[in-house]
Scaffold this active site. Structure first.
Site, PDB file in Angstrom:
ATOM      1  N   HIS A 145     -94.843  18.534  18.755  1.00 57.89           N
ATOM      2  CA  HIS A 145     -93.651  19.283  18.342  1.00 57.89           C
ATOM      3  C   HIS A 145     -92.971  20.048  19.467  1.00 57.89           C
ATOM      4  O   HIS A 145     -91.892  20.592  19.273  1.00 57.89           O
ATOM      5  CB  HIS A 145     -94.017  20.286  17.240  1.00 57.89           C
ATOM      6  CG  HIS A 145     -94.858  21.434  17.718  1.00 57.89           C
ATOM      7  ND1 HIS A 145     -94.329  22.536  18.355  1.00 57.89           N
ATOM      8  CD2 HIS A 145     -96.187  21.656  17.676  1.00 57.89           C
ATOM      9  CE1 HIS A 145     -95.306  23.377  18.664  1.00 57.89           C
ATOM     10  NE2 HIS A 145     -96.445  22.859  18.272  1.00 57.89           N
TER      11      HIS A 145
ATOM     12  N   GLU B 267     -91.871  29.378  25.154  1.00 57.93           N
ATOM     13  CA  GLU B 267     -93.046  30.203  24.846  1.00 57.93           C
ATOM     14  C   GLU B 267     -93.618  30.941  26.057  1.00 57.93           C
ATOM     15  O   GLU B 267     -94.094  32.065  25.932  1.00 57.93           O
ATOM     16  CB  GLU B 267     -94.144  29.348  24.202  1.00 57.93           C
ATOM     17  CG  GLU B 267     -93.806  28.849  22.804  1.00 57.93           C
ATOM     18  CD  GLU B 267     -93.017  27.551  22.788  1.00 57.93           C
ATOM     19  OE1 GLU B 267     -92.631  27.059  23.873  1.00 57.93           O
ATOM     20  OE2 GLU B 267     -92.769  27.022  21.691  1.00 57.93           O
TER      21      GLU B 267
ATOM     22  N   GLU C 214    -103.763  37.392  21.641  1.00 60.53           N
ATOM     23  CA  GLU C 214    -103.615  36.191  22.471  1.00 60.53           C
ATOM     24  C   GLU C 214    -102.710  36.484  23.675  1.00 60.53           C
ATOM     25  O   GLU C 214    -101.747  35.771  23.972  1.00 60.53           O
ATOM     26  CB  GLU C 214    -103.069  35.006  21.664  1.00 60.53           C
ATOM     27  CG  GLU C 214    -103.527  33.657  22.183  1.00 60.53           C
ATOM     28  CD  GLU C 214    -102.944  32.484  21.404  1.00 60.53           C
ATOM     29  OE1 GLU C 214    -101.756  32.197  21.525  1.00 60.53           O
ATOM     30  OE2 GLU C 214    -103.708  31.863  20.648  1.00 60.53           O
TER      31      GLU C 214
ATOM     32  N   HIS D  84     -94.613  17.253  12.138  1.00 56.56           N
ATOM     33  CA  HIS D  84     -93.967  18.564  12.130  1.00 56.56           C
ATOM     34  C   HIS D  84     -92.627  18.444  11.403  1.00 56.56           C
ATOM     35  O   HIS D  84     -92.013  17.371  11.412  1.00 56.56           O
ATOM     36  CB  HIS D  84     -93.762  18.987  13.593  1.00 56.56           C
ATOM     37  CG  HIS D  84     -93.350  20.417  13.770  1.00 56.56           C
ATOM     38  ND1 HIS D  84     -92.076  20.865  13.524  1.00 56.56           N
ATOM     39  CD2 HIS D  84     -94.049  21.505  14.178  1.00 56.56           C
ATOM     40  CE1 HIS D  84     -92.007  22.162  13.777  1.00 56.56           C
ATOM     41  NE2 HIS D  84     -93.192  22.580  14.172  1.00 56.56           N
TER      42      HIS D  84
ATOM     43  N   ARG E  46     -90.803  21.705  22.231  1.00 54.64           N
ATOM     44  CA  ARG E  46     -89.383  21.497  22.558  1.00 54.64           C
ATOM     45  C   ARG E  46     -89.187  20.711  23.854  1.00 54.64           C
ATOM     46  O   ARG E  46     -88.309  19.873  23.950  1.00 54.64           O
ATOM     47  CB  ARG E  46     -88.698  22.860  22.702  1.00 54.64           C
ATOM     48  CG  ARG E  46     -88.157  23.409  21.412  1.00 54.64           C
ATOM     49  CD  ARG E  46     -87.452  24.744  21.652  1.00 54.64           C
ATOM     50  NE  ARG E  46     -86.609  25.111  20.525  1.00 54.64           N
ATOM     51  CZ  ARG E  46     -87.071  25.537  19.354  1.00 54.64           C
ATOM     52  NH1 ARG E  46     -88.362  25.631  19.139  1.00 54.64           N
ATOM     53  NH2 ARG E  46     -86.226  25.861  18.386  1.00 54.64           N
TER      54      ARG E  46
ATOM     55  N   ASP F 229     -96.796  33.542  21.162  1.00 57.28           N
ATOM     56  CA  ASP F 229     -95.702  33.319  22.114  1.00 57.28           C
ATOM     57  C   ASP F 229     -94.424  32.795  21.479  1.00 57.28           C
ATOM     58  O   ASP F 229     -93.577  32.233  22.154  1.00 57.28           O
ATOM     59  CB  ASP F 229     -96.174  32.330  23.189  1.00 57.28           C
ATOM     60  CG  ASP F 229     -96.595  30.982  22.588  1.00 57.28           C
ATOM     61  OD1 ASP F 229     -96.423  30.800  21.375  1.00 57.28           O
ATOM     62  OD2 ASP F 229     -97.080  30.127  23.352  1.00 57.28           O
TER      63      ASP F 229
HETATM   64  C1  UD1 Z   1     -92.081  27.125  16.669  1.00 59.60           C
HETATM   65  C2  UD1 Z   1     -92.351  27.979  17.906  1.00 59.60           C
HETATM   66  C3  UD1 Z   1     -93.449  27.335  18.736  1.00 59.60           C
HETATM   67  C4  UD1 Z   1     -94.675  27.014  17.904  1.00 59.60           C
HETATM   68  C5  UD1 Z   1     -94.276  26.195  16.685  1.00 59.60           C
HETATM   69  C6  UD1 Z   1     -95.476  25.982  15.796  1.00 59.60           C
HETATM   70  C7  UD1 Z   1     -90.464  29.173  18.944  1.00 59.60           C
HETATM   71  C8  UD1 Z   1     -89.314  29.079  19.869  1.00 59.60           C
HETATM   72  N1  UD1 Z   1     -91.156  28.035  18.731  1.00 59.60           N
HETATM   73  O1  UD1 Z   1     -91.571  25.859  17.127  1.00 59.60           O
HETATM   74  O2  UD1 Z   1     -93.808  28.227  19.771  1.00 59.60           O
HETATM   75  O3  UD1 Z   1     -95.573  26.281  18.696  1.00 59.60           O
HETATM   76  O4  UD1 Z   1     -93.284  26.916  15.951  1.00 59.60           O
HETATM   77  O5  UD1 Z   1     -95.253  24.946  14.886  1.00 59.60           O
HETATM   78  O6  UD1 Z   1     -90.729  30.228  18.429  1.00 59.60           O
HETATM   79  N2  UD1 Z   1     -88.814  23.344  10.107  1.00 59.60           N
HETATM   80  C9  UD1 Z   1     -88.721  23.243   8.744  1.00 59.60           C
HETATM   81  N3  UD1 Z   1     -89.609  23.958   7.971  1.00 59.60           N
HETATM   82  C10 UD1 Z   1     -90.592  24.717   8.501  1.00 59.60           C
HETATM   83  C11 UD1 Z   1     -90.697  24.794   9.905  1.00 59.60           C
HETATM   84  C12 UD1 Z   1     -89.795  24.106  10.699  1.00 59.60           C
HETATM   85  O7  UD1 Z   1     -87.863  22.557   8.228  1.00 59.60           O
HETATM   86  O8  UD1 Z   1     -91.393  25.311   7.748  1.00 59.60           O
HETATM   87  C13 UD1 Z   1     -87.834  22.590  10.969  1.00 59.60           C
HETATM   88  C14 UD1 Z   1     -86.449  23.215  10.940  1.00 59.60           C
HETATM   89  O9  UD1 Z   1     -85.480  22.221  11.037  1.00 59.60           O
HETATM   90  C15 UD1 Z   1     -86.459  24.077  12.199  1.00 59.60           C
HETATM   91  C16 UD1 Z   1     -87.234  23.181  13.146  1.00 59.60           C
HETATM   92  O10 UD1 Z   1     -88.265  22.629  12.331  1.00 59.60           O
HETATM   93  O11 UD1 Z   1     -85.178  24.384  12.674  1.00 59.60           O
HETATM   94  C17 UD1 Z   1     -87.815  23.879  14.340  1.00 59.60           C
HETATM   95  O12 UD1 Z   1     -88.413  25.110  13.955  1.00 59.60           O
HETATM   96  P1  UD1 Z   1     -88.497  26.331  15.006  1.00 59.60           P
HETATM   97  O13 UD1 Z   1     -89.211  27.484  14.380  1.00 59.60           O
HETATM   98  O14 UD1 Z   1     -87.157  26.606  15.586  1.00 59.60           O
HETATM   99  O15 UD1 Z   1     -89.330  25.734  16.193  1.00 59.60           O
HETATM  100  P2  UD1 Z   1     -90.683  24.928  16.207  1.00 59.60           P
HETATM  101  O16 UD1 Z   1     -90.464  23.688  17.002  1.00 59.60           O
HETATM  102  O17 UD1 Z   1     -91.262  24.842  14.856  1.00 59.60           O
HETATM  103  N1  UDP Z   2    -102.035  22.664  11.614  1.00 56.84           N
HETATM  104  C1  UDP Z   2    -102.000  22.560  10.216  1.00 56.84           C
HETATM  105  N2  UDP Z   2    -101.424  21.450   9.639  1.00 56.84           N
HETATM  106  C2  UDP Z   2    -100.874  20.457  10.380  1.00 56.84           C
HETATM  107  C3  UDP Z   2    -100.877  20.575  11.793  1.00 56.84           C
HETATM  108  C4  UDP Z   2    -101.457  21.695  12.369  1.00 56.84           C
HETATM  109  O1  UDP Z   2    -102.509  23.444   9.516  1.00 56.84           O
HETATM  110  O2  UDP Z   2    -100.378  19.471   9.797  1.00 56.84           O
HETATM  111  C5  UDP Z   2    -102.643  23.873  12.229  1.00 56.84           C
HETATM  112  C6  UDP Z   2    -103.642  23.623  13.338  1.00 56.84           C
HETATM  113  O3  UDP Z   2    -104.966  23.528  12.834  1.00 56.84           O
HETATM  114  C7  UDP Z   2    -103.477  24.852  14.232  1.00 56.84           C
HETATM  115  C8  UDP Z   2    -102.023  25.218  14.048  1.00 56.84           C
HETATM  116  O4  UDP Z   2    -101.590  24.583  12.847  1.00 56.84           O
HETATM  117  O5  UDP Z   2    -104.252  25.947  13.782  1.00 56.84           O
HETATM  118  C9  UDP Z   2    -101.220  24.743  15.225  1.00 56.84           C
HETATM  119  O6  UDP Z   2     -99.888  24.818  14.932  1.00 56.84           O
HETATM  120  P1  UDP Z   2     -98.782  24.109  15.796  1.00 56.84           P
HETATM  121  O7  UDP Z   2     -99.341  22.923  16.487  1.00 56.84           O
HETATM  122  O8  UDP Z   2     -97.617  23.927  14.903  1.00 56.84           O
HETATM  123  O9  UDP Z   2     -98.387  25.273  16.829  1.00 56.84           O
HETATM  124  P2  UDP Z   2     -98.944  25.731  18.260  1.00 56.84           P
HETATM  125  O10 UDP Z   2    -100.381  26.037  18.138  1.00 56.84           O
HETATM  126  O11 UDP Z   2     -98.619  24.631  19.213  1.00 56.84           O
HETATM  127  O12 UDP Z   2     -98.133  26.949  18.568  1.00 56.84           O
END
Ligand code: UD1
Ligand code: UDP
Length: 369
Positions: free
Chosen positions: A208, A131, A117, A241, A210, A95
């Site tokens: 994490h 999402e 999924e 995160h 939003r 999602d």
């Molecule tokens: C995204 C997904 C969310 C998912 C989550 C899993 C969208 C809108 N959101 O949210 O559905 O549950 O990933 O974790 O698609 N950042 C880093 N390095 C990384 C990853 C993130 O620095 O490797 C920081 C950056 O500042 C980035 C912020 O985290 O801008 C948010 O990342 P983003 O992909 O926009 O949204 P998530 O909250 O990670």
């Molecule tokens: N996870 C990980 N390291 C972490 C936190 C989570 O590998 O420090 C794994 C967790 O086991 C799960 C996935 O990341 O499989 C979940 O990711 P996240 O919570 O970022 O996203 P969501 O599932 O909410 O989309």
């Protein structure tokens, strides 16, 4: 037949890895992998664990980028890959914004879409945000819906999707866990190896979403801080995160509390073994709600609604919201009420049997013939 798999974030990578591995075993599938790079470090950690080398990396990551930035930049890159590769199917999972943009781009280019999924619904288009909308919008342009559970299939049927295009498969996250959890695991992280898991109740925390950023997350952190101070021998581990908004708040709220251990996001191998060793989990994550039951760990879900109702119905998960009093009361109860704890820890896992990837790849082969 050529399958182009597109993903961009940590959870998509974890849940698609077993399918990619399964496709590699099949002679009749050419598997092409494109990552958008919506996440960077958190995605690369998973690629390394599963030894996946993408054919294309769009590298769209920019720290703090908006949803619109992600959408525009990934669509353009994905379109170039689709035009070059001309796949028979584009496969996406979940999602995220990567999922929705990849599906829309495939649709614009006349490419069939398989959605892993599919059919999870929270009932509130604003939660999880964005999402819930991403998943529904992806469904509209999808030809093969891979629904993890019966309930997910029913959600799709209620929306008038064709029953012939919906397949109940289980969730591939359970397949992924089979690669990682071992009894005699030693952590790479020093802070984790120094925790006495026998004589402490260790709570694993992640957050994490939003819609939780700001006030709701502040309330949750504050309640957890107070509950840890009110109990003996309780520790919290929080792999933070990489979103700077989460990290800033966590550092501020938990500063000085030596029983709350803030660490960097863990590699999947480390994280899944930490899930398996901890006492229970407090999270707003989607994937963790699915993994915890198969490790017999209770989960308190810090959200107002969930699209993963199966865990709640099975009794392993509880939706506790994000209000200070509710979080304090629920965490405190689960720490101190052994009956409640053993009820939640012994419930059955509703999310699959670890064979979802095999089923999904069989269906792809059958349907693309
Ligand atoms: C995204 C997904 C969310 C998912 C989550 C899993 C969208 C809108 N959101 O949210 O559905 O549950 O990933 O974790 O698609 N950042 C880093 N390095 C990384 C990853 C993130 O620095 O490797 C920081 C950056 O500042 C980035 C912020 O985290 O801008 C948010 O990342 P983003 O992909 O926009 O949204 P998530 O909250 O990670
Ligand atoms: N996870 C990980 N390291 C972490 C936190 C989570 O590998 O420090 C794994 C967790 O086991 C799960 C996935 O990341 O499989 C979940 O990711 P996240 O919570 O970022 O996203 P969501 O599932 O909410 O989309």
């Amino acid at each position: 037949m050529k399958v182009l798999t597109v993903f961009g974030t940590r959870p998509e990578a974890i849940k698609l890895a077993p399918i990619i591995k399964e496709m590699e075993k099949r002679d009749n599938i050419e598997s092409v992998i494109c990552v958008t790079g919506q996440h960077r470090e958190m995605l690369d950690q998973v690629l390394a664990i599963f030894e996946i080398e993408p054919d294309y990396d769009l590298n769209i990551f920019q720290s703090g980028q908006s949803l619109t930035d992600i959408t525009i930049r990934s669509m353009k890159g994905i379109e170039d890959v689709i035009k070059k590769e001309e796949p028979d199917l584009l496969l996406v999972q979940g999602d995220t914004s990567t999922v929705f943009t990849a599906a829309l781009t495939a649709f614009y280019n006349g490419v069939k879409i398989g959605h892993v999924e599919a059919g999870l619904r929270s009932g509130n288009i604003f939660s999880p945000f964005p999402e819930e909308a991403n998943r529904q919008l992806t469904g509209i342009v999808t030809s093969l819906h891979f629904a993890p559970t019966v309930n997910n299939k029913e959600n799709l049927l209620k929306e008038n999707y064709d029953a012939d295009q919906i397949f109940i498969t289980g969730n591939t996250v359970i397949d992924a866990l089979g690669y990682t959890v071992t009894d005699s695991f030693e952590f790479n992280d020093k802070a984790l190896n120094s925790i006495d898991f026998e004589n402490n109740k260790v709570i694993l925390l992640t957050s994490h979403r939003r819609e939780n950023l700001g006030e709701p997350m502040k309330n949750v952190f504050s309640a957890i801080n107070d509950v840890v101070n009110a109990n003996d021998n309780v520790k919290v581990v929080f792999p933070m995160h990489l979103n700077p908004k989460v990290r800033e708040l966590a550092r501020k709220e938990f500063e000085g509390n030596e029983n709350i251990i803030l660490i960097e996001p863990l590699e999947y191998l480390e994280f899944s073994n930490l899930m398996s060793k901890c006492y229970f989990i407090v999270t707003d994550s989607g994937g963790i709600q699915e993994e915890a039951p198969s490790l017999e760990k209770p989960v308190l879900v810090i959200r107002e609604e969930t699209e993963r109702q199966e865990g709640i119905e099975a009794g392993t998960a509880k939706l506790i919201g994000t209000k200070y009093d509710d979080v304090f009361a629920s965490v405190n109860e689960l720490l101190n009420d052994e009956n409640e704890y053993s009820k939640m820890a012994s419930s059955v896992n509703p999310y699959g049997d670890g064979k979802a990837s095999e089923r999904i790849v069989d269906i792809i082969v059958e349907k693309l013939k």
